[in-house]
Write a protein that holds these residues in place. Structure first.
Motif, PDB file in Angstrom:
ATOM      1  N   TYR A   1      65.057  20.120  33.896  1.00 56.16           N
ATOM      2  CA  TYR A   1      65.653  18.884  33.358  1.00 56.16           C
ATOM      3  C   TYR A   1      65.482  17.681  34.272  1.00 56.16           C
ATOM      4  O   TYR A   1      65.395  16.550  33.816  1.00 56.16           O
ATOM      5  CB  TYR A   1      67.155  19.079  33.097  1.00 56.16           C
ATOM      6  N   LEU A   2      65.468  17.904  35.570  1.00 58.55           N
ATOM      7  CA  LEU A   2      65.520  16.769  36.494  1.00 58.55           C
ATOM      8  C   LEU A   2      64.197  16.542  37.222  1.00 58.55           C
ATOM      9  O   LEU A   2      64.045  15.530  37.916  1.00 58.55           O
ATOM     10  CB  LEU A   2      66.639  16.979  37.521  1.00 58.55           C
ATOM     11  N   SER A   3      63.291  17.481  37.090  1.00 56.53           N
ATOM     12  CA  SER A   3      62.037  17.409  37.844  1.00 56.53           C
ATOM     13  C   SER A   3      62.307  17.187  39.337  1.00 56.53           C
ATOM     14  O   SER A   3      61.678  16.372  40.001  1.00 56.53           O
ATOM     15  CB  SER A   3      61.140  16.271  37.320  1.00 56.53           C
ATOM     16  N   GLU A   4      63.313  17.880  39.824  1.00 58.07           N
ATOM     17  CA  GLU A   4      63.659  17.809  41.251  1.00 58.07           C
ATOM     18  C   GLU A   4      63.792  19.229  41.777  1.00 58.07           C
ATOM     19  O   GLU A   4      64.090  20.151  41.015  1.00 58.07           O
ATOM     20  CB  GLU A   4      65.019  17.110  41.452  1.00 58.07           C
ATOM     21  N   GLU A   5      63.599  19.365  43.085  1.00 58.98           N
ATOM     22  CA  GLU A   5      63.901  20.650  43.707  1.00 58.98           C
ATOM     23  C   GLU A   5      65.424  20.731  43.907  1.00 58.98           C
ATOM     24  O   GLU A   5      66.067  19.708  44.180  1.00 58.98           O
ATOM     25  CB  GLU A   5      63.219  20.755  45.067  1.00 58.98           C
ATOM     26  N   PRO A   6      66.000  21.926  43.768  1.00 60.89           N
ATOM     27  CA  PRO A   6      67.446  22.042  44.017  1.00 60.89           C
ATOM     28  C   PRO A   6      67.779  21.646  45.456  1.00 60.89           C
ATOM     29  O   PRO A   6      67.099  22.097  46.388  1.00 60.89           O
ATOM     30  CB  PRO A   6      67.736  23.527  43.800  1.00 60.89           C
ATOM     31  N   ILE A   7      68.753  20.789  45.606  1.00 65.16           N
ATOM     32  CA  ILE A   7      69.181  20.379  46.949  1.00 65.16           C
ATOM     33  C   ILE A   7      69.957  21.520  47.603  1.00 65.16           C
ATOM     34  O   ILE A   7      69.886  21.730  48.807  1.00 65.16           O
ATOM     35  CB  ILE A   7      70.043  19.103  46.853  1.00 65.16           C
ATOM     36  N   LEU A   8      70.698  22.264  46.783  1.00 69.09           N
ATOM     37  CA  LEU A   8      71.403  23.461  47.261  1.00 69.09           C
ATOM     38  C   LEU A   8      70.761  24.683  46.602  1.00 69.09           C
ATOM     39  O   LEU A   8      70.870  24.848  45.387  1.00 69.09           O
ATOM     40  CB  LEU A   8      72.881  23.407  46.868  1.00 69.09           C
ATOM     41  N   PRO A   9      70.083  25.525  47.366  1.00 62.77           N
ATOM     42  CA  PRO A   9      69.448  26.691  46.745  1.00 62.77           C
ATOM     43  C   PRO A   9      70.469  27.747  46.308  1.00 62.77           C
ATOM     44  O   PRO A   9      71.612  27.737  46.750  1.00 62.77           O
ATOM     45  CB  PRO A   9      68.549  27.244  47.848  1.00 62.77           C
ATOM     46  N   ASN A  10      70.003  28.619  45.430  1.00 63.03           N
ATOM     47  CA  ASN A  10      70.792  29.791  45.034  1.00 63.03           C
ATOM     48  C   ASN A  10      70.657  30.892  46.077  1.00 63.03           C
ATOM     49  O   ASN A  10      69.693  30.915  46.837  1.00 63.03           O
ATOM     50  CB  ASN A  10      70.208  30.375  43.746  1.00 63.03           C
ATOM     51  N   VAL A  11      71.584  31.835  46.024  1.00 65.19           N
ATOM     52  CA  VAL A  11      71.359  33.104  46.706  1.00 65.19           C
ATOM     53  C   VAL A  11      70.283  33.835  45.895  1.00 65.19           C
ATOM     54  O   VAL A  11      70.275  33.767  44.664  1.00 65.19           O
ATOM     55  CB  VAL A  11      72.652  33.943  46.725  1.00 65.19           C
ATOM     56  N   ASP A  12      69.385  34.501  46.580  1.00 66.66           N
ATOM     57  CA  ASP A  12      68.305  35.236  45.924  1.00 66.66           C
ATOM     58  C   ASP A  12      68.903  36.295  44.988  1.00 66.66           C
ATOM     59  O   ASP A  12      69.517  37.244  45.440  1.00 66.66           O
ATOM     60  CB  ASP A  12      67.449  35.895  47.019  1.00 66.66           C
ATOM     61  N   THR A  13      68.741  36.101  43.688  1.00 68.60           N
ATOM     62  CA  THR A  13      69.477  36.919  42.725  1.00 68.60           C
ATOM     63  C   THR A  13      68.560  37.679  41.781  1.00 68.60           C
ATOM     64  O   THR A  13      67.594  37.119  41.268  1.00 68.60           O
ATOM     65  CB  THR A  13      70.419  36.021  41.892  1.00 68.60           C
ATOM     66  N   ARG A  14      68.852  38.940  41.570  1.00 63.03           N
ATOM     67  CA  ARG A  14      68.073  39.742  40.613  1.00 63.03           C
ATOM     68  C   ARG A  14      68.914  40.064  39.391  1.00 63.03           C
ATOM     69  O   ARG A  14      70.092  40.401  39.515  1.00 63.03           O
ATOM     70  CB  ARG A  14      67.604  41.037  41.275  1.00 63.03           C
ATOM     71  N   ILE A  15      68.293  39.970  38.236  1.00 58.55           N
ATOM     72  CA  ILE A  15      68.996  40.222  36.984  1.00 58.55           C
ATOM     73  C   ILE A  15      68.682  41.641  36.547  1.00 58.55           C
ATOM     74  O   ILE A  15      67.539  41.960  36.202  1.00 58.55           O
ATOM     75  CB  ILE A  15      68.524  39.213  35.920  1.00 58.55           C
ATOM     76  N   CYS A  16      69.658  42.494  36.576  1.00 57.61           N
ATOM     77  CA  CYS A  16      69.415  43.919  36.351  1.00 57.61           C
ATOM     78  C   CYS A  16      68.948  44.225  34.927  1.00 57.61           C
ATOM     79  O   CYS A  16      68.473  45.327  34.653  1.00 57.61           O
ATOM     80  CB  CYS A  16      70.651  44.732  36.718  1.00 57.61           C
ATOM     81  N   ALA A  17      69.120  43.265  34.026  1.00 54.53           N
ATOM     82  CA  ALA A  17      68.595  43.451  32.674  1.00 54.53           C
ATOM     83  C   ALA A  17      67.062  43.545  32.707  1.00 54.53           C
ATOM     84  O   ALA A  17      66.449  44.114  31.801  1.00 54.53           O
ATOM     85  CB  ALA A  17      69.032  42.298  31.785  1.00 54.53           C
ATOM     86  N   GLU A  18      66.445  42.962  33.727  1.00 56.05           N
ATOM     87  CA  GLU A  18      64.986  43.034  33.850  1.00 56.05           C
ATOM     88  C   GLU A  18      64.614  44.333  34.581  1.00 56.05           C
ATOM     89  O   GLU A  18      65.158  44.620  35.643  1.00 56.05           O
ATOM     90  CB  GLU A  18      64.475  41.805  34.612  1.00 56.05           C
ATOM     91  N   PRO A  19      63.692  45.123  34.007  1.00 58.46           N
ATOM     92  CA  PRO A  19      63.386  46.470  34.531  1.00 58.46           C
ATOM     93  C   PRO A  19      63.033  46.491  36.022  1.00 58.46           C
ATOM     94  O   PRO A  19      63.558  47.322  36.768  1.00 58.46           O
ATOM     95  CB  PRO A  19      62.193  46.915  33.688  1.00 58.46           C
ATOM     96  N   ASP A  20      62.200  45.543  36.462  1.00 65.04           N
ATOM     97  CA  ASP A  20      61.810  45.522  37.883  1.00 65.04           C
ATOM     98  C   ASP A  20      63.029  45.323  38.765  1.00 65.04           C
ATOM     99  O   ASP A  20      63.179  45.957  39.807  1.00 65.04           O
ATOM    100  CB  ASP A  20      60.843  44.352  38.151  1.00 65.04           C
ATOM    101  N   ALA A  21      63.858  44.404  38.318  1.00 65.10           N
ATOM    102  CA  ALA A  21      65.047  44.072  39.112  1.00 65.10           C
ATOM    103  C   ALA A  21      65.991  45.265  39.176  1.00 65.10           C
ATOM    104  O   ALA A  21      66.573  45.566  40.218  1.00 65.10           O
ATOM    105  CB  ALA A  21      65.763  42.866  38.513  1.00 65.10           C
ATOM    106  N   LEU A  22      66.121  45.974  38.050  1.00 66.84           N
ATOM    107  CA  LEU A  22      66.999  47.150  38.013  1.00 66.84           C
ATOM    108  C   LEU A  22      66.476  48.223  38.977  1.00 66.84           C
ATOM    109  O   LEU A  22      67.238  48.794  39.759  1.00 66.84           O
ATOM    110  CB  LEU A  22      67.092  47.703  36.587  1.00 66.84           C
ATOM    111  N   ALA A  23      65.174  48.461  38.908  1.00 62.96           N
ATOM    112  CA  ALA A  23      64.574  49.470  39.780  1.00 62.96           C
ATOM    113  C   ALA A  23      64.818  49.121  41.244  1.00 62.96           C
ATOM    114  O   ALA A  23      65.234  49.956  42.050  1.00 62.96           O
ATOM    115  CB  ALA A  23      63.070  49.578  39.497  1.00 62.96           C
ATOM    116  N   TYR A  24      64.590  47.843  41.571  1.00 59.93           N
ATOM    117  CA  TYR A  24      64.788  47.400  42.950  1.00 59.93           C
ATOM    118  C   TYR A  24      66.248  47.577  43.367  1.00 59.93           C
ATOM    119  O   TYR A  24      66.561  48.056  44.443  1.00 59.93           O
ATOM    120  CB  TYR A  24      64.384  45.924  43.088  1.00 59.93           C
TER     121      TYR A  24
END
Lengths: 328, 462
Positions: free
Chosen positions: B323-346
């Protein structure tokens, strides 16, 4: 009230009072007032009513609140330990200090955005002090101190309220609650004493038990004022007149009616509120009925039914106010 | 308080030397004063799981947490950016849904979300603002980087403690503050009221704002009281309001009086029995209809829960870029969504080193912190995760930053986080500082007040 202030026509923005809060105001004041009255009554009974019939004296407190049945369901004998436990510690008893304080605090909690911070603080501290009371505090060597603490706590509430509570609509409802409760408590006090003494009066004994009048007036915080007004001793009609009609004694029904009338009128004129009509009419009627002549006439023919009627009228006025301002 | 590489600030050095000069006995005495004060003032937090006491004070640690101007600048601009993105995201998902069509976020995650509200589709609240009050939970890792842990875009609480904690510091530690330039927190109520006036229905010159609370038994009731007082508005419950002729009224001693903006601290589900939970006794029948007619404004808007969902959170960096064409000034914590198979396996493979959270819970319930869990707990959790992977996200265990805290054994480091509060009417304003929560037990990472955490005053140096 200066002339300029009447231009401040209300309600204006921000000045609305939620109807439920107005009712909570009435109750907050009533519960706090009740604690003071009850503490004084217990204290006075403990101090001055130690004549030959101890049970009768403690029983009179139970009669004031119509609590005989509830009391004897829990206790065998009316004495200091049992009556004090019933009225101070017993959270199951709705007329106890414990219950009044819990209910008072709950109302204060509801009103916390309206009452002053210092009112809340004092109520909160007083509440935990009352909750911390135990049977040991009711032993004879502690009891007077506990009564003082309760009385002073309730009076501190009154003082903090006087000094810090912003005087808008909410304050008027608070004051209505206070005066309703005072009027009610005085009527009850008088009623039990006149009931208790009625046989003697009917017998035309004339030998008035000075000690009992003494106790009655002290329980209403009116002993010294009464002595000043009537230095020649006790006449039933004078004591009844002092507690019912006198317009200078803070706990007389007459003075409290005058205060109720003033606050109801303020709500009408200053805040343009229409809800007080029924209550005002009732005040009018009570004022015209409650004269020294009526009281003198009635004392000879039993005051008790009249006091019952007064109590019903006062309860009716509370109902009028709730119905008129708070939508029933 | 000081970390390697942190730019020095004269206020910080002064504060540290003053603290160092204070005997521990003096600190303890002041802490006792503060605790008694909190009790007497009944500044309490209700804990639902503790049936024996409805009131419990939120412990206050008297050593303040300090943020320097550059640190605060990053947080403030980062929060403003995030709130803008959240509002644009919400507008989009209830209108054209471009972000879904452009394949940035899976449709199921948004449209299938429990918090997605059909009643909001096609409706635009005043000024296009959905999230009027936002609490952004931020932590700091061992490299000093601020990271957003989660957004709270529904009815975030805690701001009253920010202000009360400042007052407490002023009361018991005024000598620590003397001469230091700390940014004030007292204008929150005024700012919030102004924002509520901003969003009031058009044409109302002197709008009546009310705060709608579930009542005295709610865990945040103290805060509702606080805010109503600070804003100078009535604190109402659902039973004080009624809808007639498509307008909202409150029951006053003068009869019904119009209401124009409702700052509600009631969850969506309870707001209007006609639209949501039909059994709700706390809400107001017809409220949503009145809102959609534009006769009343509601903050926060309904259906904002999609934006602070823990699964949607994982997409926030992409949402900001989109929406803003900007980089986040405050990053997220590196997050995996377990609904995605790779993320669940990891996640299953690295469970012992990850934090795994259910997406639908708040308050720190139902999560597992891998490194602190026993073998049995891990096995049990593994089964739960496999049974319902869609319900979980996983994150690395962070080495959370610490702050000096008064403990039974003296001043010791304890983990902290930060929740700044942003108010959005016409513009977004961030209260300088925010709520610093502290995990009072040694080694604990959970700072939630419902799990035994406390709080600290947060100083933003000018």
């Amino acid at each position: 009230m200066g002339a300029g202030m009447s231009d401040d026509v209300l309600p204006r923005h921000g000045a609305h009072l939620i109807a439920r809060h107005a009712e909570a105001m009435l109750w907050l004041a009533r519960y706090m007032e009740r604690i003071e009255c009850l503490a004084r009554l217990l204290d006075v009974t403990n101090t001055f009513a130690r004549d030959e019939d101890d049970t009768r004296n403690w029983l009179s407190i139970l009669r004031i609140n119509g609590d005989q049945e509830a009391f004897y369901a829990r206790h065998a004998e009316a004495n200091l330990a049992n009556v004090a436990a019933f009225y101070i510690l017993d959270g199951e008893n709705p007329t106890s200090v414990q219950s009044a304080m819990a209910a008072g605090r709950e109302n204060a909690r509801t009103l916390r955005a309206i009452i002053s911070t210092e009112m809340w603080l004092q109520i909160n501290v007083f509440h935990s002090r009352i909750r911390g009371l135990t049977a040991a505090d009711l032993l004879p060597d502690h009891f007077a101190g506990v009564c003082s603490m309760l009385k002073e706590g309730a009076q501190a509430h009154t003082g903090v309220t006087e000094g810090t509570f912003y005087r808008d609509q909410a304050w008027h409802f608070y004051m209505l609650g206070r005066y309703l409760e005072r009027a009610d408590q005085t009527t009850r006090l008088l009623d039990t004493r006149f009931n208790a003494m009625a046989p003697r009066l009917d017998a035309g004994d004339g030998a008035i038990d000075a000690g009992q009048w003494n106790t009655l007036l002290r329980a209403a915080a009116g002993y010294h004022a009464y002595r000043r007004v009537h230095p020649n001793g006790y006449q039933p009609k004078e004591v009844a007149g002092f507690l019912l009609v006198n317009t200078a004694f803070p706990r007389s029904v007459g003075l409290n009616l005058a205060q109720l009338e003033w606050h109801l009128s303020q709500l009408r004129t200053r805040y343009n509120l229409r809800g007080g009509m029924a209550a005002l009419e009732r005040v009018d009627h009570l004022n015209s009925t409650l004269t020294q002549k009526t009281v003198s006439d009635l004392v000879d023919r039993r005051l008790s039914p009249f006091l019952d009627w007064l109590q019903r009228e006062i309860a009716g006025m509370h109902g009028d106010i709730v119905e008129g301002f708070c939508g029933g | 308080m000081l970390r390697p590489g942190q730019p020095s600030h004269p206020g910080l050095s002064l504060l540290l030397s003053r603290l160092a000069a204070m005997p521990i006995e003096s600190l303890r005495r002041r802490a006792l004063d503060a605790e008694r004060d909190l009790l007497e003032r009944g500044i309490t937090f209700t804990v639902y799981s503790d049936a024996t006491a409805i009131d419990r004070i939120l412990p206050f640690d008297l050593i303040p947490r300090v943020l320097t101007p550059p640190e605060w600048h990053q947080i403030e601009t980062g929060v403003v950016q995030r709130v803008r993105a959240l509002n644009m995201f919400l507008h989009d998902i209830y209108h054209g849904q471009k972000i879904i069509k452009d394949g940035i976020i899976p449709a199921a995650l948004v449209l299938g979300n429990d918090a997605y509200c059909q009643a909001m589709v096609g409706f635009t609240p005043p000024l296009g603002t959905y999230v009027h009050v936002c609490g952004t939970d931020i932590v700091r890792d061992d490299s000093g980087q601020f990271l957003v842990l989660e957004d709270n875009a529904r009815t975030p609480s805690g701001v009253a403690y920010v202000v009360e904690n400042r007052h407490m510091t002023a009361r018991v530690l005024s000598d620590l503050m003397t001469g230091l330039s700390v940014r004030g927190v007292d204008e929150y109520g005024l700012r919030l009221h102004n924002a509520m006036v901003d969003i009031a229905p058009a044409g109302v010159s002197n709008p009546q704002v009310v705060l709608l609370s579930p009542g005295i038994f709610n865990s945040a009731y103290f805060e509702h009281v606080f805010l109503a007082r600070e804003m100078g508005i009535p604190l109402v419950e659902g039973r004080d309001l009624t809808v007639e002729d498509g307008r909202v009224w409150m029951r006053t001693t003068a009869g019904l009086a119009p209401v124009h903006t409702i700052y509600r601290r009631l969850n969506d589900d309870f707001l209007d029995p006609a639209v949501f939970n039909p059994d709700s006794m706390l809400g107001v029948r017809g409220l949503i209809d009145a809102w959609k007619r534009g006769t009343v404004s509601i903050a926060n808007a309904i259906g904002t829960g999609v934006a602070d969902d823990k699964a949607v959170y994982a997409y926030m960096p992409r949402i900001i870029r989109y929406y803003l064409s900007e980089e986040p000034i405050l990053p997220n914590v590196d997050t995996r969504i377990c609904a995605e198979p790779d993320a669940l396996a990891y996640t299953l493979e690295h469970l012992h080193e990850l934090v795994v959270k259910p997406v639908a819970e708040s308050g720190g319930y139902g999560l597992i912190i891998g490194p602190h869990a026993t073998k049995a707990e891990l096995a049990d959790f593994r089964a739960r995760l496999k049974a319902d992977p869609d319900n979980y996200i996983s994150q690395p265990t962070l080495k959370l930053s610490v702050s000096p805290t008064l403990t039974d054994t003296g001043v010791a480091p304890r983990h902290i986080d930060l929740r700044p509060f942003a108010i959005t009417g016409r513009d977004t304003w961030v209260l300088p500082g925010g709520l610093t929560r502290v995990a009072l037990r040694e080694g604990t990472l959970v700072v939630n007040s419902s799990q035994g955490g406390g709080s600290k005053d947060t100083w933003v140096l000018a």
